[in-house]
Design an enzyme around this catalytic site. Structure first.
Site, PDB file in Angstrom:
ATOM      1  CG  ASN A 156     -17.745 -15.698 -16.523  1.00  0.00           C
ATOM      2  OD1 ASN A 156     -17.296 -15.690 -17.673  1.00  0.00           O
ATOM      3  ND2 ASN A 156     -18.829 -16.380 -16.183  1.00  0.00           N
ATOM      4  CG  LEU A 157     -11.713 -13.284 -17.977  1.00  0.00           C
ATOM      5  CD1 LEU A 157     -10.328 -13.047 -17.349  1.00  0.00           C
ATOM      6  CD2 LEU A 157     -11.732 -12.672 -19.385  1.00  0.00           C
ATOM      7  N   GLY A 167     -31.146 -29.367 -34.141  1.00  0.00           N
ATOM      8  CA  GLY A 167     -31.590 -28.000 -33.832  1.00  0.00           C
ATOM      9  C   GLY A 167     -31.280 -26.983 -34.915  1.00  0.00           C
ATOM     10  CG  ASP A 168     -27.769 -26.584 -37.473  1.00  0.00           C
ATOM     11  OD1 ASP A 168     -27.684 -25.692 -36.616  1.00  0.00           O
ATOM     12  OD2 ASP A 168     -26.764 -27.141 -37.987  1.00  0.00           O
ATOM     13  CE1 TYR A 220     -27.435 -18.368 -27.823  1.00  0.00           C
ATOM     14  CE2 TYR A 220     -27.963 -18.889 -30.107  1.00  0.00           C
ATOM     15  CZ  TYR A 220     -27.428 -18.027 -29.169  1.00  0.00           C
ATOM     16  OH  TYR A 220     -26.892 -16.838 -29.559  1.00  0.00           O
ATOM     17  CE  LYS A 246     -28.285 -15.091 -26.219  1.00  0.00           C
ATOM     18  NZ  LYS A 246     -27.519 -13.958 -25.716  1.00  0.00           N
ATOM     19  CG  PHE A 306     -29.640 -13.209 -39.205  1.00  0.00           C
ATOM     20  CD1 PHE A 306     -30.308 -12.257 -38.426  1.00  0.00           C
ATOM     21  CD2 PHE A 306     -30.409 -14.133 -39.881  1.00  0.00           C
ATOM     22  CE1 PHE A 306     -31.702 -12.232 -38.342  1.00  0.00           C
ATOM     23  CE2 PHE A 306     -31.804 -14.108 -39.812  1.00  0.00           C
ATOM     24  CZ  PHE A 306     -32.449 -13.165 -39.039  1.00  0.00           C
ATOM     25  CG  ASN A 307     -24.857 -17.493 -38.989  1.00  0.00           C
ATOM     26  OD1 ASN A 307     -26.066 -17.348 -39.076  1.00  0.00           O
ATOM     27  ND2 ASN A 307     -24.309 -18.629 -38.636  1.00  0.00           N
TER      28      ASN A 307
HETATM   29  P1  NAD Z   1     -18.438 -15.325 -26.615  1.00  0.00           P
HETATM   30  O1  NAD Z   1     -18.604 -16.620 -25.895  1.00  0.00           O
HETATM   31  O2  NAD Z   1     -17.204 -15.106 -27.390  1.00  0.00           O
HETATM   32  O3  NAD Z   1     -18.609 -14.117 -25.580  1.00  0.00           O
HETATM   33  C1  NAD Z   1     -19.429 -14.177 -24.433  1.00  0.00           C
HETATM   34  C2  NAD Z   1     -18.613 -13.610 -23.276  1.00  0.00           C
HETATM   35  O4  NAD Z   1     -19.426 -13.572 -22.105  1.00  0.00           O
HETATM   36  C3  NAD Z   1     -17.402 -14.467 -22.935  1.00  0.00           C
HETATM   37  O5  NAD Z   1     -16.257 -13.642 -22.847  1.00  0.00           O
HETATM   38  C4  NAD Z   1     -17.750 -15.095 -21.578  1.00  0.00           C
HETATM   39  O6  NAD Z   1     -16.599 -15.321 -20.788  1.00  0.00           O
HETATM   40  C5  NAD Z   1     -18.690 -14.058 -20.988  1.00  0.00           C
HETATM   41  N1  NAD Z   1     -19.688 -14.595 -20.047  1.00  0.00           N
HETATM   42  C6  NAD Z   1     -20.547 -15.628 -20.264  1.00  0.00           C
HETATM   43  N2  NAD Z   1     -21.325 -15.812 -19.189  1.00  0.00           N
HETATM   44  C7  NAD Z   1     -20.956 -14.879 -18.277  1.00  0.00           C
HETATM   45  C8  NAD Z   1     -21.420 -14.553 -16.960  1.00  0.00           C
HETATM   46  N3  NAD Z   1     -22.385 -15.252 -16.359  1.00  0.00           N
HETATM   47  N4  NAD Z   1     -20.825 -13.523 -16.298  1.00  0.00           N
HETATM   48  C9  NAD Z   1     -19.809 -12.813 -16.888  1.00  0.00           C
HETATM   49  N5  NAD Z   1     -19.344 -13.081 -18.129  1.00  0.00           N
HETATM   50  C10 NAD Z   1     -19.924 -14.093 -18.812  1.00  0.00           C
HETATM   51  O7  NAD Z   1     -19.730 -15.163 -27.538  1.00  0.00           O
HETATM   52  P2  NAD Z   1     -19.918 -14.250 -28.832  1.00  0.00           P
HETATM   53  O8  NAD Z   1     -19.798 -15.108 -30.021  1.00  0.00           O
HETATM   54  O9  NAD Z   1     -19.106 -13.028 -28.692  1.00  0.00           O
HETATM   55  O10 NAD Z   1     -21.450 -13.870 -28.675  1.00  0.00           O
HETATM   56  C11 NAD Z   1     -21.834 -12.738 -27.888  1.00  0.00           C
HETATM   57  C12 NAD Z   1     -23.338 -12.731 -27.715  1.00  0.00           C
HETATM   58  O11 NAD Z   1     -23.949 -12.684 -29.009  1.00  0.00           O
HETATM   59  C13 NAD Z   1     -23.909 -13.946 -27.035  1.00  0.00           C
HETATM   60  O12 NAD Z   1     -24.938 -13.532 -26.167  1.00  0.00           O
HETATM   61  C14 NAD Z   1     -24.463 -14.776 -28.167  1.00  0.00           C
HETATM   62  O13 NAD Z   1     -25.542 -15.562 -27.745  1.00  0.00           O
HETATM   63  C15 NAD Z   1     -24.910 -13.711 -29.139  1.00  0.00           C
HETATM   64  N6  NAD Z   1     -24.903 -14.142 -30.545  1.00  0.00           N
HETATM   65  C16 NAD Z   1     -23.760 -14.562 -31.132  1.00  0.00           C
HETATM   66  C17 NAD Z   1     -23.764 -14.939 -32.473  1.00  0.00           C
HETATM   67  C18 NAD Z   1     -22.511 -15.401 -33.175  1.00  0.00           C
HETATM   68  O14 NAD Z   1     -22.581 -15.705 -34.389  1.00  0.00           O
HETATM   69  N7  NAD Z   1     -21.358 -15.450 -32.517  1.00  0.00           N
HETATM   70  C19 NAD Z   1     -24.962 -14.896 -33.218  1.00  0.00           C
HETATM   71  C20 NAD Z   1     -26.127 -14.464 -32.570  1.00  0.00           C
HETATM   72  C21 NAD Z   1     -26.085 -14.067 -31.240  1.00  0.00           C
HETATM   73  N1  UDP Z   2     -21.680 -26.162 -40.036  1.00  0.00           N
HETATM   74  C1  UDP Z   2     -21.135 -27.267 -40.679  1.00  0.00           C
HETATM   75  N2  UDP Z   2     -19.952 -27.766 -40.201  1.00  0.00           N
HETATM   76  C2  UDP Z   2     -19.299 -27.226 -39.126  1.00  0.00           C
HETATM   77  C3  UDP Z   2     -19.871 -26.094 -38.491  1.00  0.00           C
HETATM   78  C4  UDP Z   2     -21.062 -25.586 -38.972  1.00  0.00           C
HETATM   79  O1  UDP Z   2     -21.691 -27.782 -41.633  1.00  0.00           O
HETATM   80  O2  UDP Z   2     -18.235 -27.742 -38.729  1.00  0.00           O
HETATM   81  C5  UDP Z   2     -22.941 -25.586 -40.550  1.00  0.00           C
HETATM   82  C6  UDP Z   2     -24.074 -25.558 -39.519  1.00  0.00           C
HETATM   83  O3  UDP Z   2     -24.822 -26.755 -39.571  1.00  0.00           O
HETATM   84  C7  UDP Z   2     -24.870 -24.341 -39.994  1.00  0.00           C
HETATM   85  C8  UDP Z   2     -23.822 -23.423 -40.619  1.00  0.00           C
HETATM   86  O4  UDP Z   2     -22.681 -24.236 -40.877  1.00  0.00           O
HETATM   87  O5  UDP Z   2     -25.765 -24.740 -41.000  1.00  0.00           O
HETATM   88  C9  UDP Z   2     -23.421 -22.279 -39.685  1.00  0.00           C
HETATM   89  O6  UDP Z   2     -23.120 -22.842 -38.423  1.00  0.00           O
HETATM   90  P1  UDP Z   2     -22.455 -21.994 -37.240  1.00  0.00           P
HETATM   91  O7  UDP Z   2     -22.230 -22.935 -36.101  1.00  0.00           O
HETATM   92  O8  UDP Z   2     -21.301 -21.243 -37.766  1.00  0.00           O
HETATM   93  O9  UDP Z   2     -23.561 -20.919 -36.857  1.00  0.00           O
HETATM   94  P2  UDP Z   2     -25.105 -21.082 -36.397  1.00  0.00           P
HETATM   95  O10 UDP Z   2     -25.904 -20.929 -37.668  1.00  0.00           O
HETATM   96  O11 UDP Z   2     -25.281 -22.381 -35.728  1.00  0.00           O
HETATM   97  O12 UDP Z   2     -25.302 -19.915 -35.468  1.00  0.00           O
END
Ligand code: NAD
Ligand code: UDP
Length: 329
Positions: A32-33, A284-285, A141, A145, A169-170
């Protein structure tokens, strides 16, 4: 195979689309961008702009594209925001995924790879977390999930929809081409924030708490390269096709880095000084999140290629230098 990638214009989604196309899959992206970027979508993928909650739109997407399997990235994923606005997270992460599963069931599509997260574990009671360890999310969050993981289990039992939930993970880093990378707005993730500070786009990095029970008082996280994550989705698809078996897998490098260590490594990679200031903990961290990915390695045959933090940050910095303002859209 025709793969529907929901959220394929987002950070991890667009990297997965690149890998899918590289391996010869036909890719249809639904996004949905709201958070994603049109220009991050590979030119060989078909982009359908719309929302998972729009039944008519989703029925047309399934009907017109003869979808074989779905990869679902579409969600909101900011821990801090989820604590302040839980309804928003249940609406987009649980309800929207339910609508996607209903559309899959109507279209008789029986395979899905789902983006889950380490946040389902909450505050772990072990240094290295396995899939069957305690699950107790400390923020909405992670709870949304986990709710979807449970929904998927019941959808499998009732409708035979086979799923693989990948608990990342991250996610960090960028495509080696430097063409696509991380551009969230607002940016909340540590590595892009640190690189923005290195590039002079932020005055300093706020360290969220230095009173955790870790070796330097800051939180430890397991950073995993986005292309390694992308490839795990392909392995998961292959397993769904070959074994037709549902499962849940951690994806990480198995090594934790503190916030302070990430900042030090980024100084080395960029050659710039990065100012910091200690502030309050972020709500929440959890203090430590490190994956055991043994199960993914054994059952999916997955192995991360970027296994040093230095390499991961280098790819992120390359993207940052090539695209200092992120995407244009
Ligand atoms: P992101 O926000 O970059 O990508 C999510 C995409 O989904 C976006 O392009 C958004 O526009 C689209 N979207 C959201 N809701 C929508 C809807 N209802 N309909 C259509 N499109 C929709 O996020 P990301 O960092 O790429 O993460 C992708 C997935 O991985 C997420 O589900 C997130 O929870 C999970 N995840 C991410 C991380 C991370 O470190 N980034 C870690 C663990 C899990
Ligand atoms: N963090 C921080 N400063 C920032 C952003 C993140 O100290 O500006 C810390 C955050 O508390 C966590 C770690 O960096 O301990 C990774 O955070 P991030 O948001 O990248 O990923 P998350 O673990 O929340 O998915």
């Amino acid at each position: 195979m025709n793969i529907l990638v929901c959220g394929g214009a987002g950070y991890i989604g667009c990297h997965t689309v690149y890998e899918l196309i590289d391996k010869g899959y036909n890719v249809i992206v639904v996004d949905n961008l709201v958070k994603g970027h049109k220009s991050s979508v590979h030119e060989k993928a078909k982009l359908c702009v719309g929302d998972l909650r729009d039944e008519k739109f989703m029925d047309i997407v399934f009907k017109e594209n003869n979808i074989d399997a779905v990869i679902d990235f579409a969600a909101f994923s900011l821990v801090g925001e989820s604590v302040c606005e839980p309804f928003k997270y249940y609406e987009n992460n649980v309800y929207a995924t339910l609508k996607l599963l209903e559309a899959m069931e109507r279209a008789k599509v029986k395979k899905i790879v789902f983006s889950s997260t380490a946040a389902v574990y909450g505050e772990p009671n072990k240094d290295i977390i396995s899939e069957d360890d305690n699950i107790l999310p400390t923020n909405p969050y992670g709870e949304t999930k986990l709710t979807v993981e449970r929904l998927l289990k019941w959808a499998d039992m009732a409708y035979g929809i086979k799923f693989i939930a990948l608990r990342y993970f991250n996610a960090a880093g960028a495509h080696i081409s430097g063409k696509i990378g991380e551009d969230h707005n607002p940016e909340t993730h540590l590595i892009p924030i640190v690189l923005q500070a290195a590039a002079g786009k932020r005055e300093k990095v706020y360290i969220f708490g230095d009173d955790y029970l870790t070796y330097d008082g800051t939180c430890l996280r397991d950073y995993i390269h986005v292309t390694d994550l992308a490839n795990a989705h392909i392995k998961a698809l292959e397993r769904l096709v070959n074994a037709n078996e549902s499962g849940i897998y951690n994806l990480g490098n198995g090594k934790g880095f503190s916030v302070k260590e990430v900042i030090e490594e980024a100084k080395k990679v960029t050659g710039y000084n990065i100012k910091t200031e200690i502030c309050d903990r972020r709500k929440g961290d959890p203090s430590v999140l490190i994956a055991s990915s043994d199960k993914a390695m054994k059952q999916l045959g997955w192995k991360p290629k970027f296994n040093s933090l230095n390499e991961i940050i280098k790819t992120a910095w390359n993207w940052h230098v090539n695209n200092p303002n992120g995407y244009n859209d």
